[in-house]
Design an enzyme around this catalytic site. Structure first.
Site, PDB file in Angstrom:
ATOM      1  N   LYS A 191       0.850  -1.199   0.000  1.00 41.57           N
ATOM      2  CA  LYS A 191       0.000   0.000   0.000  1.00 41.57           C
ATOM      3  C   LYS A 191       0.883   1.246   0.000  1.00 41.57           C
ATOM      4  O   LYS A 191       1.686   1.458   0.917  1.00 41.57           O
ATOM      5  CB  LYS A 191      -0.908   0.006   1.234  1.00 41.57           C
ATOM      6  CG  LYS A 191      -1.846   1.200   1.268  1.00 41.57           C
ATOM      7  CD  LYS A 191      -2.888   1.049   2.358  1.00 41.57           C
ATOM      8  CE  LYS A 191      -2.483   1.644   3.673  1.00 41.57           C
ATOM      9  NZ  LYS A 191      -2.418   3.124   3.696  1.00 41.57           N
ATOM     10  N   ASP A 243      -3.328   4.192  -2.274  1.00 44.41           N
ATOM     11  CA  ASP A 243      -4.321   4.633  -1.277  1.00 44.41           C
ATOM     12  C   ASP A 243      -4.334   6.164  -1.231  1.00 44.41           C
ATOM     13  O   ASP A 243      -3.874   6.758  -0.261  1.00 44.41           O
ATOM     14  CB  ASP A 243      -3.941   4.021   0.080  1.00 44.41           C
ATOM     15  CG  ASP A 243      -4.935   4.360   1.183  1.00 44.41           C
ATOM     16  OD1 ASP A 243      -6.083   4.728   0.874  1.00 44.41           O
ATOM     17  OD2 ASP A 243      -4.540   4.244   2.365  1.00 44.41           O
ATOM     18  N   LYS A 274      -7.295   7.960  -2.053  1.00 43.77           N
ATOM     19  CA  LYS A 274      -8.671   8.374  -1.718  1.00 43.77           C
ATOM     20  C   LYS A 274      -9.095   9.609  -2.513  1.00 43.77           C
ATOM     21  O   LYS A 274      -9.387  10.663  -1.947  1.00 43.77           O
ATOM     22  CB  LYS A 274      -8.796   8.661  -0.219  1.00 43.77           C
ATOM     23  CG  LYS A 274      -8.394   7.508   0.677  1.00 43.77           C
ATOM     24  CD  LYS A 274      -8.553   7.896   2.138  1.00 43.77           C
ATOM     25  CE  LYS A 274      -8.050   6.819   3.082  1.00 43.77           C
ATOM     26  NZ  LYS A 274      -6.583   6.678   3.086  1.00 43.77           N
ATOM     27  N   ASP A 334     -12.974  14.571  -5.693  1.00 32.92           N
ATOM     28  CA  ASP A 334     -12.949  15.822  -6.467  1.00 32.92           C
ATOM     29  C   ASP A 334     -14.133  15.768  -7.429  1.00 32.92           C
ATOM     30  O   ASP A 334     -14.952  14.845  -7.359  1.00 32.92           O
ATOM     31  CB  ASP A 334     -11.604  15.924  -7.206  1.00 32.92           C
ATOM     32  CG  ASP A 334     -11.170  17.378  -7.434  1.00 32.92           C
ATOM     33  OD1 ASP A 334     -12.024  18.179  -7.868  1.00 32.92           O
ATOM     34  OD2 ASP A 334      -9.997  17.697  -7.194  1.00 32.92           O
ATOM     35  N   THR A 375     -12.800   6.088   9.545  1.00 37.49           N
ATOM     36  CA  THR A 375     -13.000   5.501  10.878  1.00 37.49           C
ATOM     37  C   THR A 375     -12.604   6.476  11.987  1.00 37.49           C
ATOM     38  O   THR A 375     -12.895   6.225  13.148  1.00 37.49           O
ATOM     39  CB  THR A 375     -12.189   4.203  11.034  1.00 37.49           C
ATOM     40  OG1 THR A 375     -10.860   4.473  10.607  1.00 37.49           O
ATOM     41  CG2 THR A 375     -12.786   3.083  10.216  1.00 37.49           C
ATOM     42  N   ARG A 425       2.502  -1.628  10.840  1.00 38.83           N
ATOM     43  CA  ARG A 425       3.522  -1.657  11.882  1.00 38.83           C
ATOM     44  C   ARG A 425       3.879  -3.024  12.455  1.00 38.83           C
ATOM     45  O   ARG A 425       5.057  -3.270  12.721  1.00 38.83           O
ATOM     46  CB  ARG A 425       3.136  -0.670  13.000  1.00 38.83           C
ATOM     47  CG  ARG A 425       3.360   0.770  12.566  1.00 38.83           C
ATOM     48  CD  ARG A 425       2.636   1.763  13.415  1.00 38.83           C
ATOM     49  NE  ARG A 425       1.193   1.696  13.178  1.00 38.83           N
ATOM     50  CZ  ARG A 425       0.307   2.467  13.790  1.00 38.83           C
ATOM     51  NH1 ARG A 425       0.721   3.347  14.681  1.00 38.83           N
ATOM     52  NH2 ARG A 425      -0.971   2.365  13.503  1.00 38.83           N
TER      53      ARG A 425
HETATM   54  O1  C5P Z   1       0.483   0.164  10.985  1.00 43.34           O
HETATM   55  P1  C5P Z   1      -0.970  -0.186  10.781  1.00 43.34           P
HETATM   56  O2  C5P Z   1      -1.193  -1.673  10.592  1.00 43.34           O
HETATM   57  O3  C5P Z   1      -1.872   0.393  11.830  1.00 43.34           O
HETATM   58  O4  C5P Z   1      -1.328   0.499   9.383  1.00 43.34           O
HETATM   59  C1  C5P Z   1      -2.627   0.484   8.883  1.00 43.34           C
HETATM   60  C2  C5P Z   1      -2.684   1.250   7.604  1.00 43.34           C
HETATM   61  O5  C5P Z   1      -4.034   1.324   7.191  1.00 43.34           O
HETATM   62  C3  C5P Z   1      -2.165   2.672   7.683  1.00 43.34           C
HETATM   63  O6  C5P Z   1      -1.586   2.994   6.420  1.00 43.34           O
HETATM   64  C4  C5P Z   1      -3.413   3.490   7.921  1.00 43.34           C
HETATM   65  O7  C5P Z   1      -3.321   4.771   7.388  1.00 43.34           O
HETATM   66  C5  C5P Z   1      -4.448   2.687   7.131  1.00 43.34           C
HETATM   67  N1  C5P Z   1      -5.809   2.859   7.609  1.00 43.34           N
HETATM   68  C6  C5P Z   1      -6.199   2.582   8.899  1.00 43.34           C
HETATM   69  N2  C5P Z   1      -7.502   2.767   9.279  1.00 43.34           N
HETATM   70  C7  C5P Z   1      -8.393   3.219   8.414  1.00 43.34           C
HETATM   71  C8  C5P Z   1      -8.033   3.491   7.101  1.00 43.34           C
HETATM   72  C9  C5P Z   1      -6.711   3.300   6.730  1.00 43.34           C
HETATM   73  O8  C5P Z   1      -5.395   2.150   9.697  1.00 43.34           O
HETATM   74  N3  C5P Z   1      -9.638   3.355   8.788  1.00 43.34           N
END
Ligand code: C5P
Length: 251
Positions: free
Chosen positions: A42, A69, A71, A74, A133, A225
Site C-alpha cells: 500500500k 491509497d 482516496k 474531487d 473511521t 507496523r
Molecule cells: O500500521 P498499521 O497496521 O496500523 O497500518 C494500517 C494502515 O491502514 C495505515 O496505512 C493506515 O493509514 C491505514 N488505515 C487505517 N484505518 C483506516 C483506514 C486506513 O489504519 N480506517
C-alpha cells in the site's frame, strides 16, 4: 473481473503491507524482501507526497503489486483523469471517497475500465472509502449533518459504491459482518485495523486478528507496523499468512 478479484485468492495475496515509511529506499527494500510473500504494497499519502509516482513505478517494475491509497475526492472529471493515471501507473487497487457521490464514483469506475482496456491490462480493483473511521456518530451529526446511525451510513455508501460500479469498499473490522449482509457476495472488502494476537495495537482501537477479519468476510487485510517493526519481517508475514490460510479454509 480482474486477476485479483477472485475469492479463490491464495491466502498470501490477501495480505497488503502498508508502506508507511519516510524513505523510498526503505520502501523498495521492503518490496525486494517481501514481494514473494505478500499480495500487495500500500502506497499512501506519505510515500506518494514525498516521492511521487516514480516510487509506484519502481515497485511495479520490481514485480510488486500496488494498492494506491490516495482516496480521490474531487469533481467527476478530475477523478476520472486521476483514475486513468493510476491505471497507467500499473496499480492493482486504488480508491476514492464515497462522499464524492455517485457521479464521481461512476466516473472513476468507468475511466479505470476504459483506460485498462486501452492499455490491454486487467482492470484494477476500485474501492470506496465510506466514512473515515476517525469519525464517530457525534462528528457525523455535528460536522456533516448526517443524522443516521454510523452503520446505516456506512452501509448506504457501500451500496452507493456498488451501484456506481466500484469493486468494493475499505471497511473497519467492526463493519465487515454488517457490510457482508448489505452488499453482494463478490463485493470486495479490504480492512485495515488488523492486529495479530502477538503484536501490539499501536494506535488502533477495535482491532480484529487476521484470522478473525477473514472469517468475518474480509477479502484483503492491510497491516503495517506489526510487520514493519518486526525484527524478522519475513517470519512475521509467514505467521500472518498461516493464520489467514486457516481462516480461509474454515470460511
Ligand atoms: O500500521 P498499521 O497496521 O496500523 O497500518 C494500517 C494502515 O491502514 C495505515 O496505512 C493506515 O493509514 C491505514 N488505515 C487505517 N484505518 C483506516 C483506514 C486506513 O489504519 N480506517
Amino acid at each position: 473481473m480482474t486477476s485479483l478479484q477472485t475469492h479463490q485468492n491464495p491466502p498470501r495475496n490477501r495480505l497488503v503491507l502498508a508502506l508507511d515509511v519516510d524513505s523510498d529506499s526503505v520502501a523498495l527494500a521492503l518490496v525486494d524482501e517481501l514481494k514473494d510473500q505478500v499480495g500487495l504494497f500500500k502506497v499512501g499519502h506519505q510515500l506518494f507526497t514525498a516521492f511521487g509516482p516514480d516510487v509506484v513505478r519502481r515497485i511495479v517494475r520490481k514485480g510488486g503489486k500496488v494498492f494506491l491509497d490516495l482516496k480521490y475526492h474531487d469533481i467527476p472529471h478530475t477523478v476520472a483523469r486521476a483514475s486513468a493515471e493510476a491505471v497507467k501507473l500499473g496499480v492493482d487497487i486504488f480508491n476514492v471517497h464515497a462522499l464524492g457521490g455517485m457521479d464521481m464514483m461512476r466516473a472513476a469506475a468507468e475511466s479505470a475500465a476504459e483506460t485498462a482496456g486501452k492499455q490491454g491490462i486487467p482492470v484494477p480493483i476500485t474501492l470506496a472509502v465510506t466514512i473515515l473511521t476517525s469519525m464517530d456518530e457525534a462528528s457525523l451529526r455535528r460536522d456533516l449533518k448526517i443524522t443516521r446511525s454510523l452503520p446505516r451510513t456506512v452501509a448506504h455508501f457501500a451500496r452507493l459504491a456498488q451501484r456506481a460500479g466500484l469493486s468494493g469498499v475499505v471497511a473497519s473490522p467492526q463493519e465487515i459482518k454488517m457490510l457482508r449482509r448489505a452488499v453482494r457476495q463478490r463485493f470486495v472488502i479490504l480492512t485495515p485495523g488488523v492486529r495479530p494476537s502477538w503484536a501490539g495495537k499501536d494506535d488502533q482501537q477495535r482491532v480484529l486478528t487476521p484470522g478473525e477479519a477473514v472469517a468475518a468476510g474480509a477479502d484483503y487485510i492491510v497491516i503495517g507496523r506489526p510487520i514493519l517493526k518486526a525484527e524478522d519481517k519475513a517470519a512475521a508475514v509467514g505467521r500472518i499468512v498461516e493464520e489467514v490460510a486457516a481462516a480461509v479454509e474454515n470460511r
